[in-house]
Write a protein that holds these residues in place. Sequence first.
Motif, short mmCIF file in Angstrom:
data_model
loop_
_atom_site.label_atom_id
_atom_site.label_comp_id
_atom_site.label_asym_id
_atom_site.label_seq_id
_atom_site.Cartn_x
_atom_site.Cartn_y
_atom_site.Cartn_z
N GLU A 132 -5.63 6.13 2.03
CA GLU A 132 -7.07 5.93 1.93
C GLU A 132 -7.45 4.48 1.64
O GLU A 132 -8.61 4.10 1.79
N LEU A 133 -6.49 3.69 1.21
CA LEU A 133 -6.76 2.28 0.93
C LEU A 133 -6.55 1.38 2.15
O LEU A 133 -6.82 0.18 2.09
N LEU A 137 0.83 -1.21 0.00
CA LEU A 137 0.00 0.00 0.00
C LEU A 137 0.86 1.25 0.00
O LEU A 137 1.90 1.31 0.65
N ARG A 138 0.39 2.26 -0.72
CA ARG A 138 1.04 3.57 -0.67
C ARG A 138 0.03 4.67 -0.33
O ARG A 138 0.38 5.69 0.20
N ASP A 139 -1.22 4.42 -0.66
CA ASP A 139 -2.27 5.41 -0.45
C ASP A 139 -2.94 5.17 0.91
O ASP A 139 -3.55 4.11 1.12
N LEU A 189 2.95 3.76 5.92
CA LEU A 189 1.67 4.40 6.25
C LEU A 189 1.53 4.54 7.76
O LEU A 189 0.44 4.39 8.31
#
Length: 730
Positions: free
Chosen positions: A89-90, A85-87, A132
Amino acid sequence: MRRPFRSRTPPDAPLPAPGGLPAEPNRFVGRDAELSEVVRLLGESRLVTVVGVGGVGKTRLALRAADQVQKRYCDGAWLAELAALRDPELLDHALAEALGLTDHSGRPPRRVLAEHLATRRALLVLDGFEQLIDACGALVAELLRRAPGLRILAVGRRPLRVAGETTFTLAPMAERDAVTLFTDRATAGDQGFRAEGERLTAVRELCDRLDRIPLALELAAGRLHALSVEQVLDRLGDRFRVLTEGRRDAPARHRTLRTAIGWSHELCTPEERLLWARLSVFAGPFDLDAAEYVCGGPELPADDVFDVLAELISQSLVIREETPAGTRYRLLETVRAYGAEWLDALAETDRLRGLHRDWYLGLAAWYELDWFGPRQAEVAAGADSALPNLRAALELCLENPEDAHLGRHLAGTLWFYWVGCGRLTEGRLWLGRALALDSPSDGARLKALWVLGYVAVLQGDSAAAVGALHECREEAARSGNGPARAYAVHRLGCLALLSDEMDRAERLLRSALDAYRELGELNSNVLMGQVELALALVFQGDLDAAVELCAEVREICEDSGERWTRAYALYVLAYAAWTREEHARARTLITESVAIHHGFRDRVGLVLSVELLALVTASEGDPAEAAVLQGAATRLWRSVGPPLFGSAYFGAPRVRCERYATELLGAEEYRAYEEEGRGLSADATARRALAHRPPAPAVPRRPPSGGRGRARGARKPADSPTTRGGESAG
């Protein structure tokens, strides 16, 4: 109309066992203590975070721990892999997916998660959250607050820093476990692989050079289809090129060692990357002052180094350790090697190595000054900790002939460490290398010469000692360097003392001490010259003068806090006390001498003190213990040099003790006790010497032919053995 939230499992399907943990791909090896601790922590804390450097085995340990405890959770144990994951919001969606949840209601995923977990008793494993960390920390805090039956086991390079978090730092594997892991993985690819004999030695070396990091070991084992263990070892100069294969089903960040470490690098801030690269110049443990001096600069002010260093520590890229020298930091070799590549790419390697050398030149000079004072033990511990970096500084000095004078200066400045802390052999190596380089005579060269002579004297190499000391004395006389000439004369006197030339030793030592007084020189070397003069007097029978000299040394040492020379003064005072049949006083003095010498790892002082203690012990009526101590001293001499320096005078206590103990025990029993002593290590010898309590005397307290020293001017101590040529020393 919104479709209600539901599980993916059809209502008519058989219900699986709760949980979503993956099956282990191969055998789990070792980590018993670490596993037990994580399981224990999960029983006490609702949030446990396993942190550690990339590839150290955090995920595997966490999953193993989760598997062991999942029966405690009626709603299962679940793994959420977040590394891709990078976002931010995910993040909520990824957790919902990991829990097998779908929801088309339009409710925020966070609300869905919270409502689903609110009444459940479950364990959630979060793996790879560091990119994150802020978003993940906020999510974890909210879920724990809204779901009282939830426990979270997080896995990453740094803590989440959420209230109630318990952190467990996973270190590299113990050597035994590392060897077992490597062998297990190697055997999986080659059923005929055996780690035995010379191959076992090579496997151990390979494990150590790879920092016993499981990922590195598995990748190395995977290379054995094409290379032998020895060939992998030979190619570890570029470990990132060699270890390029991994399991195809492994996470992308774990498929090569470079990628495993690079994953951590990508997640660092520019300041963290810069400090990581600059820290790679350190060859071993370093302290904060060193890091600030070497790594600070316009792009990273020295005042900011600590904050950035703390972040690297929290990411498990830098290891913080409490040592006898205080708080120290270090990089695992694999992490350091990666940083060194970046330092090269930044074209900063030469500049940083120069700063590193300058820092350790200054540190050595400071330690030399502090050696004469109450911080001797701290100096010894500090030098031990700094040794890898001191070596690196010496290497840099000697790479360039133009810097040879710096190498001689550093090697000479460390005389206290070579001589006082049991590093004679290494000291001689560096001194010899430094002096082998062509350069004009200067103060640094003269100092290196007399220090080399001193080391050679203690190693029993008279020829090398004479050559270095005469050269130093002559060059010092030509250049008018008074201190260097005094030190050379002093060490020539020491050589005469160990060569049983007592008249010459006394003359040279008195000359050196007179020169020291004229120069205003006072340090541990000067006091040692006074102790050596006292020994020459003791061996010639002048006990009163010897005791007076050592009493003065002892007083100065007590005032200044100096302990190393004090231990030698105690040896002389104990020798004199034994000669006067003051056995209890002799034991008190020589026992303290043993303790100090052992603390500094000064094997020369330790072996002399143990032999004198053996004589005192025999005199007190315990010939068996005396024989054990004699045997222990025999073993110690192997690590010192020629037994008793080949000296009849220094050998007199041993000869007297052996004669007396043999008369009381018989030759066969004496040899049996002595053989027992030969099995004792230096540590065990010191413990035994310090713990022994003399029994009530059951035999005559005075060894045959013992007694007071002979008249002044005698050439041979009472009952001393004949010289090596069979003639008496007189």
